[in-house]
Design an enzyme around this catalytic site. Sequence first.
Site, PDB file in Angstrom:
ATOM      1  N   ALA A   1      -4.420  -0.488   7.701  1.00 17.90           N
ATOM      2  CA  ALA A   1      -5.790  -0.711   8.248  1.00 17.90           C
ATOM      3  C   ALA A   1      -6.165   0.271   9.536  1.00 17.90           C
ATOM      4  O   ALA A   1      -7.076   0.847   9.604  1.00 17.90           O
ATOM      5  CB  ALA A   1      -6.550  -1.993   8.537  1.00 17.90           C
TER       6      ALA A   1
ATOM      7  N   LYS B   1       0.792  -1.227  -0.091  1.00 19.69           N
ATOM      8  CA  LYS B   1       0.046  -0.120  -0.101  1.00 19.69           C
ATOM      9  C   LYS B   1       0.872   1.396   0.064  1.00 19.69           C
ATOM     10  O   LYS B   1       0.598   2.414  -0.598  1.00 19.69           O
ATOM     11  CB  LYS B   1      -0.960  -0.009   1.108  1.00 19.69           C
ATOM     12  CG  LYS B   1      -2.101  -1.118   0.993  1.00 19.69           C
ATOM     13  CD  LYS B   1      -3.191  -1.026   2.085  1.00 19.69           C
ATOM     14  CE  LYS B   1      -4.162  -2.343   1.894  1.00 19.69           C
ATOM     15  NZ  LYS B   1      -5.166  -2.133   3.042  1.00 19.69           N
TER      16      LYS B   1
ATOM     17  N   ALA C   1      -1.755  -0.222  14.178  1.00 14.19           N
ATOM     18  CA  ALA C   1      -0.980   0.969  13.652  1.00 14.19           C
ATOM     19  C   ALA C   1      -0.572   0.374  11.992  1.00 14.19           C
ATOM     20  O   ALA C   1       0.283   1.485  11.461  1.00 14.19           O
ATOM     21  CB  ALA C   1      -0.045   1.444  14.521  1.00 14.19           C
ATOM     22  N   GLY C   2      -1.079  -0.503  11.648  1.00 11.61           N
ATOM     23  CA  GLY C   2      -0.560  -0.469  10.135  1.00 11.61           C
ATOM     24  C   GLY C   2      -1.728   0.288   9.275  1.00 11.61           C
ATOM     25  O   GLY C   2      -2.345   1.164   9.436  1.00 11.61           O
TER      26      GLY C   2
ATOM     27  N   ASP D   1     -10.055   2.192   1.836  1.00 12.78           N
ATOM     28  CA  ASP D   1     -10.169   1.350   3.075  1.00 12.78           C
ATOM     29  C   ASP D   1     -10.702   2.411   4.102  1.00 12.78           C
ATOM     30  O   ASP D   1     -11.752   1.913   4.740  1.00 12.78           O
ATOM     31  CB  ASP D   1      -8.741   1.197   3.608  1.00 12.78           C
ATOM     32  CG  ASP D   1      -8.082  -0.008   3.066  1.00 12.78           C
ATOM     33  OD1 ASP D   1      -8.798  -0.613   2.478  1.00 12.78           O
ATOM     34  OD2 ASP D   1      -7.009  -0.370   3.285  1.00 12.78           O
TER      35      ASP D   1
ATOM     36  N   THR E   1       3.221  -2.849  19.244  1.00 16.13           N
ATOM     37  CA  THR E   1       4.422  -2.020  19.263  1.00 16.13           C
ATOM     38  C   THR E   1       3.993  -0.762  19.508  1.00 16.13           C
ATOM     39  O   THR E   1       3.622  -0.209  18.713  1.00 16.13           O
ATOM     40  CB  THR E   1       5.267  -2.115  18.039  1.00 16.13           C
ATOM     41  OG1 THR E   1       5.362  -3.635  17.685  1.00 16.13           O
ATOM     42  CG2 THR E   1       6.686  -1.596  18.234  1.00 16.13           C
TER      43      THR E   1
HETATM   44  P1  NAP Z   1      -0.129  -4.374   8.431  1.00 18.55           P
HETATM   45  O1  NAP Z   1       0.063  -2.625   7.832  1.00 18.55           O
HETATM   46  O2  NAP Z   1       1.052  -5.305   8.233  1.00 18.55           O
HETATM   47  O3  NAP Z   1      -0.252  -3.960  10.135  1.00 18.55           O
HETATM   48  C1  NAP Z   1      -0.394  -5.116  10.848  1.00 18.55           C
HETATM   49  C2  NAP Z   1      -0.671  -4.534  12.121  1.00 18.55           C
HETATM   50  O4  NAP Z   1      -1.428  -5.445  13.084  1.00 18.55           O
HETATM   51  C3  NAP Z   1       0.050  -3.922  13.032  1.00 18.55           C
HETATM   52  O5  NAP Z   1      -0.246  -3.014  13.994  1.00 18.55           O
HETATM   53  C4  NAP Z   1       0.940  -4.978  13.853  1.00 18.55           C
HETATM   54  O6  NAP Z   1       1.408  -4.705  15.188  1.00 18.55           O
HETATM   55  C5  NAP Z   1      -0.410  -5.885  14.232  1.00 18.55           C
HETATM   56  N1  NAP Z   1      -0.245  -7.401  14.616  1.00 18.55           N
HETATM   57  C6  NAP Z   1      -0.095  -8.147  13.786  1.00 18.55           C
HETATM   58  N2  NAP Z   1      -0.125  -9.369  14.397  1.00 18.55           N
HETATM   59  C7  NAP Z   1      -0.461  -9.010  15.742  1.00 18.55           C
HETATM   60  C8  NAP Z   1      -0.802  -9.860  17.047  1.00 18.55           C
HETATM   61  N3  NAP Z   1      -0.665 -11.267  16.776  1.00 18.55           N
HETATM   62  N4  NAP Z   1      -1.148  -9.130  18.013  1.00 18.55           N
HETATM   63  C9  NAP Z   1      -1.453  -7.968  18.065  1.00 18.55           C
HETATM   64  N5  NAP Z   1      -1.212  -6.887  16.894  1.00 18.55           N
HETATM   65  C10 NAP Z   1      -0.693  -7.770  16.031  1.00 18.55           C
HETATM   66  O7  NAP Z   1      -1.534  -4.706   8.036  1.00 18.55           O
HETATM   67  P2  NAP Z   1      -2.803  -3.886   7.676  1.00 18.55           P
HETATM   68  O8  NAP Z   1      -2.781  -3.687   6.234  1.00 18.55           O
HETATM   69  O9  NAP Z   1      -2.780  -3.121   8.586  1.00 18.55           O
HETATM   70  O10 NAP Z   1      -3.904  -5.292   7.693  1.00 18.55           O
HETATM   71  C11 NAP Z   1      -4.227  -5.532   8.718  1.00 18.55           C
HETATM   72  C12 NAP Z   1      -5.425  -6.554   8.822  1.00 18.55           C
HETATM   73  O11 NAP Z   1      -6.542  -6.228   8.093  1.00 18.55           O
HETATM   74  C13 NAP Z   1      -5.002  -7.795   7.794  1.00 18.55           C
HETATM   75  O12 NAP Z   1      -5.510  -9.000   8.486  1.00 18.55           O
HETATM   76  C14 NAP Z   1      -5.795  -7.596   6.543  1.00 18.55           C
HETATM   77  O13 NAP Z   1      -6.061  -8.742   5.773  1.00 18.55           O
HETATM   78  C15 NAP Z   1      -6.906  -6.757   7.116  1.00 18.55           C
HETATM   79  N6  NAP Z   1      -7.777  -5.824   5.925  1.00 18.55           N
HETATM   80  C16 NAP Z   1      -8.949  -6.012   5.665  1.00 18.55           C
HETATM   81  C17 NAP Z   1      -9.388  -5.303   4.989  1.00 18.55           C
HETATM   82  C18 NAP Z   1     -10.881  -5.498   4.668  1.00 18.55           C
HETATM   83  O14 NAP Z   1     -11.363  -5.092   3.346  1.00 18.55           O
HETATM   84  N7  NAP Z   1     -11.847  -6.233   5.470  1.00 18.55           N
HETATM   85  C19 NAP Z   1      -8.705  -4.486   4.138  1.00 18.55           C
HETATM   86  C20 NAP Z   1      -7.507  -4.139   4.615  1.00 18.55           C
HETATM   87  C21 NAP Z   1      -6.963  -4.929   5.311  1.00 18.55           C
HETATM   88  P3  NAP Z   1       2.961  -4.367  15.047  1.00 18.55           P
HETATM   89  O15 NAP Z   1       3.150  -2.831  14.621  1.00 18.55           O
HETATM   90  O16 NAP Z   1       3.222  -4.487  16.670  1.00 18.55           O
HETATM   91  O17 NAP Z   1       3.739  -5.381  14.248  1.00 18.55           O
END
Ligand code: NAP
Length: 511
Positions: free
Chosen positions: A356, A281, A353-354, A322, A377
């Site tokens: 989404a 992204k 804080a990713g 999003d 984190t």
């Molecule tokens: P990302 O940028 O990689 O961020 C991942 C986030 O999750 C970070 O804040 C990370 O924390 C945290 N995390 C990962 N594993 C964890 C755990 N076991 N316990 C606590 N925190 C954890 O990913 P993203 O793009 O934000 O996506 C996040 C989720 O949203 C994914 O599952 C994705 O498939 C879903 N999503 C869904 C949609 C939809 O349309 N429904 C759209 C977008 C995304 P750290 O910073 O500490 O690593």
Amino acid sequence: MEWRVDSLAQEPGASSAVTRLVQDAPLPCIVTVRHVAEGGGFCGTDDQRQQVWAAACTAHPPAAYVDVELATYMSDGIAGERARDMSRLGASGNGNGPRVILSFHDFDGRPAGLSARIAEMWSDPSSAVSKIVWTARTPRDNTEAFEVLVGRAKPTIALCMGEHGLMSRVLAPKFGGFLTYARSDAQGTAPGQPTVEELVQQWGFRSIGPRTRVYGVLAHPVGHSRSPALHNRWFREAQVDARLFAISAGPTWESFKATLLELLSLDALHFSGCAVSVPHKLNAIRFVEERCGVVDAVARCIGAANTISVAPNGTLCATNSDLAGIRDPLLRAAMAQGWSDGLAGRRALVLGAGGAGRAAAVALACAGAEVTMANRTTDRAESVAADLNASLRSCATTALSIAARSLLDLGATRFDVIVQATSAGMSGGDAPDANPLPETVMLTDGMIAMDVVYTPRMTPFLRRAERAGAHLVEGWSMFVAQAAQQHRQWTGNDPPSTDVCMDMNADSVSL
Ligand code: NAP
């Protein structure tokens, strides 16, 4: 239809069996005895193979085509001689016999000297069709197959096998391919073949033409994505002549960039845009900026884009749906709760804080909620909140701000809205059973609990919220809402229906 008689050809009585298959075929048929050297199951003698060819020629009516491998066709032995005779007879039209498809397969990757091989096949005067098939190493190989078709000197089949090759199979008619292959059973005859039903129903194969627009979802991994099923369904229902493919763009910036450049390089592909998911992204913004395109205010504020559109003049635009994907279902839930001011003034917690998490925090802040971001984190939550606050100050007319807190400091705080925006709870992810919300945080029946994870539908976080009687918003709602925004962006219209009928169970969502 194709009769693959690799094994049958080695059995006693093969000739009469093949004659019956050809005569009883409900459609014009191709007869193929594929040698093990080219990925088939035939390891018999030249004599056995010639007997099958003879049966295909003498059946009433004969087979329409016989597939002969280039190596056999060019060989000095008796099989080569017979194949060339059959080809000449078919080409003359006098014998009313099958015509020859001259074929070459490489299961290991792109064949060395691909251009020379196809030129050799095209230059043969009597074979009717040239066929070259190889295993795609990346999605980029598909465009080379399309270039072969565009430059064809005679009817040609150019296809890529394997997980990256689907596009070449589905889009063959767009580039004038002579035919494509789809499987009628579970196994198929080569890796990556869709079923006949998938090709015709899901992919709308019969209505693909030279002007069909092509979209993608670029991610790594991409296999789990439901975007192709949803977008293609909407394209079909809205009669938009477009198809969207799952395209695996390796995890690096270089891979993302190379994939998009390749897709954009072939004008005849009419590549018109893509959905972008993890981990690309940020790369989406970088790519569009490098190509002097437009990054819209929402994507810039969030610092990530999940949609790229290609205007007819080639200008690229990066946007982020999003935000709408989180905002729209939350506003509907607020309405259902009877919150007359929507989310304004509500205390909201964003976990994560990713990408989404950033979108959720901005969506909630812009809707007037008091937003707290907490992340595994904590440093990351703090720096992301600082970034977002700076962006919001530069683009919002009123003062909006996002606070950052450590997950452990949340204590017994109560929130009106919690958005679980981490990948915890996602099946196939690192922590499918995890719920990042500390036990100390109170959940109540008057609140809204949203999860962005959509496989499974009910995550550990949502289960806990359900037990507390909270109003649940599933990740599937976000998925549909953000895809609807992409559909609007690409077509200028609302999707035909966001009330998508699904075959659902507790562990998966499928269209
Ligand atoms: P990302 O940028 O990689 O961020 C991942 C986030 O999750 C970070 O804040 C990370 O924390 C945290 N995390 C990962 N594993 C964890 C755990 N076991 N316990 C606590 N925190 C954890 O990913 P993203 O793009 O934000 O996506 C996040 C989720 O949203 C994914 O599952 C994705 O498939 C879903 N999503 C869904 C949609 C939809 O349309 N429904 C759209 C977008 C995304 P750290 O910073 O500490 O690593």
